[in-house]
Design a protein around this motif. Structure first.
Motif, mmCIF file in Angstrom:
data_model
loop_
_atom_site.group_PDB
_atom_site.id
_atom_site.type_symbol
_atom_site.label_atom_id
_atom_site.label_comp_id
_atom_site.label_asym_id
_atom_site.label_seq_id
_atom_site.Cartn_x
_atom_site.Cartn_y
_atom_site.Cartn_z
ATOM 1 N N MET A 15 0.820 -1.204 0.000
ATOM 2 C CA MET A 15 0.000 0.000 0.000
ATOM 3 C C MET A 15 0.862 1.265 0.000
ATOM 4 O O MET A 15 0.511 2.228 -0.663
ATOM 5 N N GLU A 16 1.959 1.226 0.721
ATOM 6 C CA GLU A 16 2.847 2.386 0.804
ATOM 7 C C GLU A 16 3.435 2.704 -0.574
ATOM 8 O O GLU A 16 3.567 3.872 -0.928
ATOM 9 N N LYS A 17 3.757 1.660 -1.343
ATOM 10 C CA LYS A 17 4.306 1.865 -2.685
ATOM 11 C C LYS A 17 3.276 2.543 -3.591
ATOM 12 O O LYS A 17 3.613 3.431 -4.370
ATOM 13 N N LYS A 30 0.847 4.540 -2.657
ATOM 14 C CA LYS A 30 0.736 5.944 -2.243
ATOM 15 C C LYS A 30 1.876 6.774 -2.830
ATOM 16 O O LYS A 30 1.665 7.883 -3.308
ATOM 17 N N LYS A 31 3.086 6.219 -2.778
ATOM 18 C CA LYS A 31 4.253 6.939 -3.297
ATOM 19 C C LYS A 31 4.116 7.155 -4.799
ATOM 20 O O LYS A 31 4.381 8.246 -5.302
#
Length: 54
Positions: A1-3, A5-6
């Motif tokens: 999920m963090e990827k 967002k980035k």
């Protein structure tokens, strides 16, 4: 999920730059954020033609 967002933040930054350049070239972008429209805009031959003229 963090990827994701980035990547999304990077895409928004690229699109913001695209809109700024279009405005500076006298062809402001008036569309709301739409993923398909963003993809079309960033790959359009017209945009690259405007950049080369500007």
């Amino acid at each position: 999920m963090e990827k994701i967002k980035k990547e999304y933040k990077n895409i928004l930054a690229i699109y913001t730059t695209y809109k700024r350049l279009k405005r500076e070239l006298g062809k402001p972008e008036r569309y709301p954020l739409d993923p398909q429209k963003i993809e079309e805009d960033l790959s359009s031959a017209e945009f690259f033609k405007l950049i080369n003229q500007g």
